[in-house]
Design a protein around this motif. Structure first.
Motif, mmCIF file in Angstrom:
data_model
loop_
_atom_site.group_PDB
_atom_site.id
_atom_site.type_symbol
_atom_site.label_atom_id
_atom_site.label_comp_id
_atom_site.label_asym_id
_atom_site.label_seq_id
_atom_site.Cartn_x
_atom_site.Cartn_y
_atom_site.Cartn_z
ATOM 1 N N LEU A 73 45.795 -64.164 34.758
ATOM 2 C CA LEU A 73 46.629 -63.875 35.918
ATOM 3 C C LEU A 73 45.965 -62.860 36.843
ATOM 4 O O LEU A 73 45.981 -63.022 38.067
ATOM 5 C CB LEU A 73 47.996 -63.361 35.459
ATOM 6 C CG LEU A 73 49.034 -63.100 36.532
ATOM 7 C CD1 LEU A 73 49.354 -64.395 37.279
ATOM 8 C CD2 LEU A 73 50.286 -62.528 35.918
ATOM 9 N N VAL A 74 45.363 -61.827 36.271
ATOM 10 C CA VAL A 74 44.686 -60.814 37.087
ATOM 11 C C VAL A 74 43.478 -61.425 37.800
ATOM 12 O O VAL A 74 43.251 -61.158 38.984
ATOM 13 C CB VAL A 74 44.286 -59.602 36.217
ATOM 14 C CG1 VAL A 74 43.325 -58.690 36.951
ATOM 15 C CG2 VAL A 74 45.527 -58.836 35.790
ATOM 16 N N ILE A 81 43.614 -62.600 46.448
ATOM 17 C CA ILE A 81 43.676 -61.488 47.393
ATOM 18 C C ILE A 81 42.325 -61.288 48.077
ATOM 19 O O ILE A 81 42.265 -60.986 49.276
ATOM 20 C CB ILE A 81 44.150 -60.208 46.682
ATOM 21 C CG1 ILE A 81 45.609 -60.379 46.262
ATOM 22 C CG2 ILE A 81 43.999 -58.984 47.575
ATOM 23 C CD1 ILE A 81 46.126 -59.307 45.335
ATOM 24 N N GLY A 82 41.241 -61.482 47.347
ATOM 25 C CA GLY A 82 39.915 -61.340 47.936
ATOM 26 C C GLY A 82 39.606 -62.402 48.973
ATOM 27 O O GLY A 82 38.780 -62.191 49.862
ATOM 28 N N ALA A 83 40.262 -63.540 48.887
ATOM 29 C CA ALA A 83 39.996 -64.623 49.834
ATOM 30 C C ALA A 83 40.880 -64.567 51.076
ATOM 31 O O ALA A 83 40.749 -65.411 51.966
ATOM 32 C CB ALA A 83 40.217 -65.969 49.122
#
Length: 88
Positions: A73-74, A81-83
């Protein structure tokens, strides 16, 4: 963001949700089915008899697979989030 990116993101979310929740759902389903068969065989119709073994099985699965579920999940969340900058 195009519709193809949104559909791919939705597919990734659903696939990861299925993989993460799969072991827990499978074990509780198997325990519930086994307990239902035992109730039919013994003709004991106690409602708490099905819940307690399922809760114990769910806790055991979370103890055994919890770290793997959290890592998955992480990792998915970090990638998502990075994309975000690439979506605009």
């Amino acid at each position: 963001m195009g519709s193809d990116q949104a559909l791919q993101m939705l597919a990734d979310v659903l696939w990861n949700a299925l993989i993460i929740s799969g072991p827990l759902l499978a074990v509780t389903l198997a325990v519930g089915l086994l307990m239902s068969v035992m109730q039919v065989i013994t003709q004991i119709q106690e409602t708490s008899l099905t819940f307690i073994p399922k809760i114990i099985a769910a806790v055991l699965v979370l103890v055994v697979c919890g770290a793997w579920m959290l890592k998955r999940l992480v990792a998915f969340s970090v990638n998502l989030i990075g994309a975000i900058p690439g979506y605009f």
